[in-house]
Design a protein around this motif. Structure first.
Motif, PDB file in Angstrom:
ATOM      1  N   CYS A  18       0.840  -1.210   0.000  1.00  0.00           N
ATOM      2  CA  CYS A  18       0.000   0.000   0.000  1.00  0.00           C
ATOM      3  C   CYS A  18       0.870   1.254   0.000  1.00  0.00           C
ATOM      4  N   LEU A  19       1.914   1.261   0.818  1.00  0.00           N
ATOM      5  CA  LEU A  19       2.815   2.416   0.886  1.00  0.00           C
ATOM      6  C   LEU A  19       3.536   2.616  -0.447  1.00  0.00           C
TER       7      LEU A  19
ATOM      8  N   TRP B 140       1.064   4.116  -2.962  1.00  0.00           N
ATOM      9  CA  TRP B 140       0.849   5.524  -2.574  1.00  0.00           C
ATOM     10  C   TRP B 140       2.010   6.391  -3.034  1.00  0.00           C
TER      11      TRP B 140
ATOM     12  N   TYR C 139       9.429  12.107   2.185  1.00  0.00           N
ATOM     13  CA  TYR C 139       8.566  10.971   2.468  1.00  0.00           C
ATOM     14  C   TYR C 139       9.347   9.669   2.588  1.00  0.00           C
TER      15      TYR C 139
ATOM     16  N   VAL D 142       8.179   6.637   5.059  1.00  0.00           N
ATOM     17  CA  VAL D 142       7.760   5.323   4.564  1.00  0.00           C
ATOM     18  C   VAL D 142       8.662   4.228   5.125  1.00  0.00           C
TER      19      VAL D 142
ATOM     20  N   GLU E 212       0.434  10.293   7.877  1.00  0.00           N
ATOM     21  CA  GLU E 212       0.750   9.905   6.498  1.00  0.00           C
ATOM     22  C   GLU E 212       0.268   8.476   6.227  1.00  0.00           C
TER      23      GLU E 212
ATOM     24  N   CYS F 221      -2.273   7.341   3.366  1.00  0.00           N
ATOM     25  CA  CYS F 221      -2.031   6.205   2.473  1.00  0.00           C
ATOM     26  C   CYS F 221      -3.266   5.315   2.385  1.00  0.00           C
TER      27      CYS F 221
END
Length: 358
Positions: free
Chosen positions: A66-67, A70, A85, A89, A140, A144
């Motif tokens: 998923c990350l 995103w 980011y 992450v 964050e 996401c």
């Protein structure tokens, strides 16, 4: 019919390695751009993983996937601050990455907060992360998951609302109220404006130091750290009147944290001219990496406690309010709302409640 072979690593006649695979009934290949087997194997594994994710549609995906979706579809190429980011992450993947989305419970927010506070998940030199940093990271993660609900492509990857877990960020840290004294302000300016740092591990140079350039810009413009670290020479126009700095680059949308165009002060202009003559690329600070540790080192050199990049902005605003500058102009200069500046600094202005005393 010939049996279709799985993706594989093969060299050509010249020794260049390729990823060879079948698609649409035809054999295809992708160059791995190396003749070195070790590098080829590493790149082949990365290619296989990217291909797997591109084809994968799971009802209950891993959080790390998923990350990645995103980052690839929403952050990269669209956010000017996308480099910021990467660490967010990385930290989120360390704890949540191998979990399925449906496995996350409220307790996981508590556990993640504790691990970050105690530096068991990456932190600067073993120091625990602040609650404001952890708050930002978990928000964050929420962003996401919202992206996975509404915007990820293909649509088959979108998560149903009932699957998205509840994430509870900690309250942000209390406001940073450190204000530099006039003596500290003057010492910082005199030190930073002429700072050239050479030493072990550094290439000998007479160029103004990176942290010195940052501090001078922060003291004279009161802009946020990221606006300064991302500043490019193409955004500075010394040919326009006294000079203008366009902190919001062309193509970047203004966010709630505005980046206003600002006139260049008479103190800053000669320094900018020097910095420009010494430039090595289009970034005023050479690169966009963080300056927190370098600012701490300056603080140690000058024996100034509690110094951080934000302190320059807060001190500038405090001094402007004490000097009687109009609150609306302070807000415009800082890129803040007038309401925010009024709430934080109106009590410092000379006329504050003066009509109700004496």
């Amino acid at each position: 019919m010939a049996k279709r072979l799985p993706p594989r690593l093969e060299p050509d006649a010249s020794g260049n390695y390729y990823a060879v695979y079948s698609e649409g009934g035809r054999s295809r290949r992708k160059s791995l751009r190396t003749k070195d087997l070790f590098r080829a194997e590493h790149r082949f594994e990365g290619w296989l993983e990217a291909k797997r994710k591109a084809q994968l549609v799971e009802d209950d995906p891993y959080v790390e996937d998923c990350l990645d979706y995103w980052m690839d579809q929403w952050i990269k190429g669209q956010m000017m601050t996308e480099n910021r980011y990467v660490s967010v992450v990385r930290n989120l993947k360390t704890y949540f990455g191998k979990m399925r989305v449906s496995q996350i419970t409220r307790k996981d927010s508590v556990t993640y907060i504790q691990l970050r506070r105690t530096a068991q998940i990456a932190s600067r030199k073993g120091w625990g992360a602040t609650d404001s940093t952890i708050n930002h990271e978990l928000k964050e993660l929420i962003a996401c998951f919202n992206f996975m609900r509404r915007k990820v492509e293909p649509r088959e990857r979108r998560l149903p609302d009932h699957m998205v877990p509840f994430i509870q960020p900690p309250d942000p840290s209390p406001p940073r109220d450190r204000v530099l004294t006039n003596d500290e302000w003057e010492r910082l300016w005199n030190f930073s404006a002429n700072l050239v740092w050479n030493g072990q591990g550094r290439v000998a140079s007479n160029r103004a130091s990176r942290v010195g350039r940052f501090i001078c810009l922060a003291m004279e413009t009161a802009q946020r750290k990221s606006a300064i670290t991302e500043l490019q020479w193409s955004q500075i126009r010394l040919d326009l009147g006294r000079g203008l700095i366009f902190f919001n680059p062309e193509g970047r949308k203004q966010t709630i944290k505005k980046r206003p165009p600002l006139p260049v002060s008479s103190k800053l202009r000669p320094l900018l001219e020097r910095f420009h003559s010494e430039r090595i690329n289009d970034f005023v600070l050479d690169k966009t990496t963080d300056v927190h540790e370098s600012v701490k080192r300056v603080a140690q050199e000058l024996n100034i406690e509690g110094l951080s990049p934000h302190v320059f902005r807060h001190t500038w605003a405090t001094n402007a309010a004490l000097a009687g500058k109009d609150i609306s102009k302070i807000a415009a200069f800082m890129g803040d709302s007038e309401e925010t500046v009024r709430k934080n600094y109106i009590h410092l202005t000379p006329e504050y409640l003066s009509d109700v005393v004496d």
